[in-house]
Scaffold this motif. Structure first.
Motif, PDB file in Angstrom:
ATOM      1  N   SER A 169       7.140  -6.188   0.340  1.00 29.70           N
ATOM      2  CA  SER A 169       7.615  -5.717   1.646  1.00 29.70           C
ATOM      3  C   SER A 169       7.173  -4.277   1.897  1.00 29.70           C
ATOM      4  O   SER A 169       6.847  -3.908   3.035  1.00 29.70           O
ATOM      5  N   THR A 170       7.154  -3.461   0.839  1.00 28.65           N
ATOM      6  CA  THR A 170       6.678  -2.089   0.987  1.00 28.65           C
ATOM      7  C   THR A 170       5.195  -2.076   1.348  1.00 28.65           C
ATOM      8  O   THR A 170       4.760  -1.305   2.212  1.00 28.65           O
ATOM      9  N   LEU A 171       4.414  -2.940   0.698  1.00 29.11           N
ATOM     10  CA  LEU A 171       2.984  -3.021   1.014  1.00 29.11           C
ATOM     11  C   LEU A 171       2.786  -3.445   2.462  1.00 29.11           C
ATOM     12  O   LEU A 171       1.958  -2.875   3.178  1.00 29.11           O
ATOM     13  N   ARG A 172       3.561  -4.444   2.917  1.00 27.83           N
ATOM     14  CA  ARG A 172       3.432  -4.897   4.311  1.00 27.83           C
ATOM     15  C   ARG A 172       3.781  -3.756   5.271  1.00 27.83           C
ATOM     16  O   ARG A 172       3.144  -3.597   6.318  1.00 27.83           O
ATOM     17  N   ARG A 214       2.066   0.207   9.257  1.00 25.91           N
ATOM     18  CA  ARG A 214       2.132   1.592   9.737  1.00 25.91           C
ATOM     19  C   ARG A 214       0.847   2.359   9.457  1.00 25.91           C
ATOM     20  O   ARG A 214       0.713   3.514   9.863  1.00 25.91           O
ATOM     21  N   GLY A 215      -0.085   1.752   8.739  1.00 21.72           N
ATOM     22  CA  GLY A 215      -1.318   2.446   8.389  1.00 21.72           C
ATOM     23  C   GLY A 215      -1.105   3.526   7.352  1.00 21.72           C
ATOM     24  O   GLY A 215      -1.856   4.498   7.301  1.00 21.72           O
ATOM     25  N   ASN A 216      -0.087   3.379   6.496  1.00 26.93           N
ATOM     26  CA  ASN A 216       0.216   4.382   5.483  1.00 26.93           C
ATOM     27  C   ASN A 216      -0.492   4.084   4.167  1.00 26.93           C
ATOM     28  O   ASN A 216      -0.935   2.967   3.911  1.00 26.93           O
ATOM     29  N   SER A 217      -0.551   5.128   3.315  1.00 30.03           N
ATOM     30  CA  SER A 217      -1.038   5.005   1.936  1.00 30.03           C
ATOM     31  C   SER A 217      -2.480   4.535   1.837  1.00 30.03           C
ATOM     32  O   SER A 217      -2.939   4.161   0.773  1.00 30.03           O
ATOM     33  N   GLU A 218      -3.197   4.543   2.952  1.00 29.16           N
ATOM     34  CA  GLU A 218      -4.625   4.214   2.938  1.00 29.16           C
ATOM     35  C   GLU A 218      -4.902   2.907   2.193  1.00 29.16           C
ATOM     36  O   GLU A 218      -5.795   2.835   1.334  1.00 29.16           O
ATOM     37  N   VAL A 219      -4.141   1.892   2.521  1.00 27.65           N
ATOM     38  CA  VAL A 219      -4.372   0.570   1.924  1.00 27.65           C
ATOM     39  C   VAL A 219      -5.773   0.112   2.317  1.00 27.65           C
ATOM     40  O   VAL A 219      -6.133   0.144   3.500  1.00 27.65           O
TER      41      VAL A 219
END
Length: 460
Positions: free
Chosen positions: A231-234, A239-244
């Protein structure tokens, strides 16, 4: 003859196989150079824009323009004198991002950010190299460049394909199942062009063991590798966070990542600002750094003694004595304890040597800069400049540890005289000037302090 060039849905410039149909770009001056492409959209009206940039290192260029027929879409072009040209149709909102990424040696994107520099395929750029001030170049394992000639084995038929038109093009439509037929049509038109490079040089895709089905993982596995929940990854992705990183494939409607790319992302997270903080935390409830945890433990004991070990203070916790004035007095005592213990928090001996080294380094750079203007005499004091960061650090040192800073400035004066023959008073003027520009001392504080440092046989 209308040109037909590859189209990508959104920024999926890296998923051409199977891709969307080729689209007619004859209304864009592709052959007239980057200035002409930019001019199509630049300052042409609301919702339109264009830009080009030359890359002098390899004599290549890149340009983009909003499509004049559909302002939701844009054309992006990358040209290299040896390896040719790539033309993409993308969403207009993504042009600036693509234009920034499509720089330097990057000629072509595939498979969620894998890129080709004309010789080698490299993984998506994720690991920052602080020395090179660029991302590490990590090669894709056993990568093979797939060309148009490799893919066209005689079974594809150009008469089963079509050229898309901007007036009727739908970017949301699914790509055709017979994409190789469309590639055959492109190849047929391509070979009709004058001086067209052979199909053996027209790069279409990358093949690498890293991108095989066995090496692809889904969101749950990616989250597990990173030590976070799915869920954190989703949430990161939405949100476009953590440069996934972008996925390397979509299988059954689900994003899939190459394990090598996922592992690079995990490594990048560990090397990030937040990752370093987590790695260096003291492992306690507050996730403090070791130094911060030591400060907390030290003042926990001090405050416990002040609040409980002293009967005159402890009695103030009786309800009838608990008022704003009493709390203010106790807060003041606690704050005094912190301020008086500053030398137990900051290693002043080592800080003094560090400040001295930084000041002399800045002096050395400015002396060298003006050396050609001198006639062999010692430098003038206005040549002894400090960068703002060094000036602010010296000012903080003077404000917090004036006695220790006094000795450090004396060492700076001595070293400047020994190295460049600078008179002590000149060095002092230079330091005072730097602090007046970048420091927080008041004028009166600065005047008082530097008056104590001034040699008695010198006058302003």
């Amino acid at each position: 003859m209308s040109r037909v060039l590859p189209l990508a849905n959104g920024l999926r410039t890296d998923h051409p196989v199977p891709g969307l149909p080729f689209v007619d770009d004859s209304h864009i001056p592709i052959d007239e150079g980057p200035e002409a492409i930019e001019a199509v959209g630049r300052n042409r009206g609301q919702g339109m824009w264009g830009r080009f940039d030359k890359i002098r290192a390899n004599r290549s260029w890149r340009a983009f323009t909003t499509d004049p027929l559909d302002h939701e879409l844009a054309w992006a072009v990358r040209h290299h004198p040896e390896h040719g040209r790539t033309v993409l149709l993308v969403r207009d909102r993504d042009t600036s991002y693509l234009h920034t990424e499509w720089d330097g040696d990057v000629l072509l994107f595939r498979a969620g950010g894998y890129w080709w520099d004309g010789e080698t395929w490299l993984r998506p750029s994720q690991i920052w190299d602080p020395v090179a001030q660029d991302y590490e170049r990590r090669k894709a394992r056993l990568a093979v460049t797939v060309t148009a000639d490799d893919m066209l084995d005689g079974r594809a038929a150009a008469d089963r394909a079509y050229i898309g038109k901007m007036a009727t093009f739908d970017p949301e439509a699914a790509g055709p199942d017979n994409w190789l037929d469309h590639l055959a049509l492109w190849a047929e038109r391509h070979q009709e062009q004058k001086d067209a490079p052979p199909l053996q040089r027209c790069v279409v895709d990358i093949s690498s063991p890293e991108l095989t089905g066995a090496q692809l993982i889904g969101a749950p596995e990616l989250a597990e590798l990173a030590g976070i929940t799915a869920s954190t990854l989703r949430a990161y992705i939405s949100r476009g966070n953590s440069e996934v990183p972008r996925p390397q494939a979509v299988v059954g409607g689900r994003d899939q990542w190459a394990r090598a790319v996922a592992e690079d992302w995990v490594e990048a997270r560990k090397r990030s600002y937040t990752g370093v903080e987590e790695a260096m935390s003291a492992g306690d409830r507050d996730a403090l750094s070791p130094g911060a945890a030591e400060v907390r433990d030290r003042f926990t004991a001090d405050f416990q003694h002040t609040l409980y070990g002293r009967p005159d203070v402890r009695k103030r916790w009786v309800l009838r004595h608990r008022n704003k004035e009493s709390v203010t007095e106790i807060a003041d005592e606690l704050a005094w304890s912190v301020a008086a213990s500053l030398s137990r928090i900051v290693p002043t001996d080592h800080l003094g040597r560090t400040v001295r080294a930084a000041v002399l380094f800045d002096f050395a750079e400015t002396v060298e800069m003006f050396a050609d203007d001198e006639d062999g005499t010692s430098p003038n004091w206005w040549h002894l400049n400090l960068t703002p960061s060094v000036g602010k650090m010296l000012d903080w040192y003077v404000r917090c540890f004036p006695a220790e800073a006094y000795a450090t400035i004396g060492e700076i004066q001595r070293q400047a005289h020994a190295t460049w023959g600078a008179p002590a008073i000149d060095t002092l003027r230079a330091l005072r000037s730097a602090l007046s520009l970048d420091g927080d001392l008041t004028d009166q504080q600065r005047e008082t302090y530097f008056a104590l440092l001034k040699p008695q046989n010198d006058a302003d």
